[in-house]
Design an enzyme around this catalytic site. Sequence first.
Site, mmCIF file in Angstrom:
data_model
loop_
_atom_site.group_PDB
_atom_site.id
_atom_site.type_symbol
_atom_site.label_atom_id
_atom_site.label_comp_id
_atom_site.label_asym_id
_atom_site.label_seq_id
_atom_site.Cartn_x
_atom_site.Cartn_y
_atom_site.Cartn_z
ATOM 1 N N LYS A 88 80.841 14.170 81.227
ATOM 2 C CA LYS A 88 80.199 13.723 82.218
ATOM 3 C C LYS A 88 80.992 13.299 83.250
ATOM 4 O O LYS A 88 82.091 12.804 83.138
ATOM 5 C CB LYS A 88 79.469 12.447 81.757
ATOM 6 C CG LYS A 88 78.240 11.974 82.624
ATOM 7 C CD LYS A 88 77.620 10.643 82.142
ATOM 8 C CE LYS A 88 76.441 10.026 83.103
ATOM 9 N NZ LYS A 88 75.755 9.054 82.528
ATOM 10 N N SER A 125 71.159 6.085 79.217
ATOM 11 C CA SER A 125 71.385 7.444 79.742
ATOM 12 C C SER A 125 72.026 8.517 78.828
ATOM 13 O O SER A 125 72.205 9.788 79.209
ATOM 14 C CB SER A 125 72.354 7.109 80.741
ATOM 15 O OG SER A 125 71.652 6.870 81.991
ATOM 16 N N SER A 167 70.713 9.182 82.720
ATOM 17 C CA SER A 167 71.617 9.848 83.814
ATOM 18 C C SER A 167 72.540 10.896 83.189
ATOM 19 O O SER A 167 73.174 11.793 84.223
ATOM 20 C CB SER A 167 72.521 8.806 84.476
ATOM 21 O OG SER A 167 73.337 8.214 83.614
HETATM 22 N N1 GLN Z 1 67.902 4.663 83.625
HETATM 23 C C1 GLN Z 1 68.740 3.350 83.770
HETATM 24 C C2 GLN Z 1 68.915 3.055 85.150
HETATM 25 O O1 GLN Z 1 68.661 3.677 85.940
HETATM 26 C C3 GLN Z 1 69.702 3.693 82.681
HETATM 27 C C4 GLN Z 1 70.984 4.347 83.231
HETATM 28 C C5 GLN Z 1 72.162 4.338 82.388
HETATM 29 O O2 GLN Z 1 71.961 4.227 81.165
HETATM 30 N N2 GLN Z 1 73.218 4.652 82.848
HETATM 31 O O3 GLN Z 1 69.750 1.930 85.078
#
Ligand code: GLN
Length: 534
Positions: free
Chosen positions: A126, A225, A201
């Site tokens: 990532k 994410s 994400s």
């Molecule tokens: N969807 C969650 C957020 O927007 C989690 C994102 C993540 O785990 N990096 O914060």
Amino acid sequence: GPLPLSWNQTNLCRGFPGRKRSLRRKWRDPTSGCPEPSLLALGSEMSKLLIYDSARALHAAFLNGHHTAREIAACFLERIQKRDHALGAFLTVDEEQVLLQADAVDRKREAGEPVGALGGVPVAVKDNICTRNLKTTCASRILQRFVPAYDAHVVEQIRSADGIILGKTNLDEFAMGSSTEYSSFGPCRNPFDLKRVPGGSSGGSAASVAARLAPLALGTDTGGSVRQPAAFCGIPGLKPTYGRVSRFGVAAFASSLDQVGPMASNLDDLKMLYEVIAGRDRRDSTSRDVALARPMDPGSLRVGVLSLEGTGVQVEKPSMQAVEEVVALLETDGRSVERVEAPLWEHALSIYAVLSAAEASSNLARYDGLRYSSPPGEREGLKEHLLATREEGFGDEVARRILLGTFVLSHGYKERYYQRALDARRLLQEEFDRLFSHVDVLLTPTSPVAPFLLKERLDNPWEMLSGDYFTVPPSLAGLPALSIPVGLDSAGLPRAVQMVAPHWREEDLFALGRTLEEAVGTRPEPDFEREDRP
Ligand code: GLN
């Protein structure tokens, strides 16, 4: 070439009437993900075979000299070159670096030196995880030219296990989002249906594994994410116990929650990568060396199912059915499954919204236009430079969180929001402690909804976040959680369940996960993937 997707610019601006700038998304530099064909000239029959192998099988083929690391790497590079146009999973692939790494590993094997646990296996990473001499953008314009001088701990671990860093995957800017649509370089798509999001994400990592562009991938998980995109793309994904994996070299979003997690086509491969990245690193003082616990006999694990009665959460039928099917399966296996209540679960999203924004606002203060490669251009003075860099560099979702975080930490509001959220987090953690005094594994859906359409939730940050209803609470408590695919729904989209265990009990998740994996059979395969099948 770039996909002709037009974005609703007014929606993106909502809540930021003062922010005017071109919101036309810049599309990925189409050359950045496309290796030169000549470098890869390979019998295409071979590449067709290799991309369908498990990481374990690729490693074995490398060890016994059946295939060189170069051949394996070239197969995946070729696949990326051919297929990633439609997907947008990768932001950067440097084919020369990939083949150089592979050659080094091949020389090692030929010289008879010992080879590490990932020998010859490519891993997608990532793009918020630092890679030496390889661009690390966090899918943000503010870092679009940042080339780290060092590797993150997890990347070092992969390299010293003789794995091959294949490329950098797409994500929501700074990992803030649930669909990979908040990437500043264009969204990634779901290989099961290109009109739908891969989740986020870590959407690029999940899509790359699901579409066989990489056998293994790393994501990061702050509130879901790794697990949610894994669920959306029909592959397993793990968020380890907070502290199991070093965060050194990982761009900080919310430091008390962030963890790196592995994604793979199957649990055995997932575990291979997990074992390489886990462990203490003195550069992250929150990381710990807790021995990998011996798994309990999966037959004796007490399973609890989260009861949703009396809660307001909207869960789509297929997500609910997935859990019910797993319960039925465990019960026919002779296991008793208990319904458990967790009344504070409902407040987790509010707690998370406050705490993650607060930590993000502090963490992102370091992008000041002076460090981490500033954009070119003369500016009047320091202040103008700083303001202009941040104004141009951050997307709207990131800006929204910085504003929210600054607000909840500000004088006069800190006690009302930040402090209360901290207190509530402690209560939630105690609720988990009580829960785990009578069950060993907690079962929930991973996501309340199936992969949604691109743009469907883009203009509604709260609706976007509500998809993390099940993944956020374990994160707030620092618990390990695994998402496991359990087949397709009637629309042909992947469904998944989440299993949560007490701290440091990842092995129990693997043990129970394997039971499910065996019962469900091979993971669902997107049509996208079949096109190259020999
Ligand atoms: N969807 C969650 C957020 O927007 C989690 C994102 C993540 O785990 N990096 O914060």
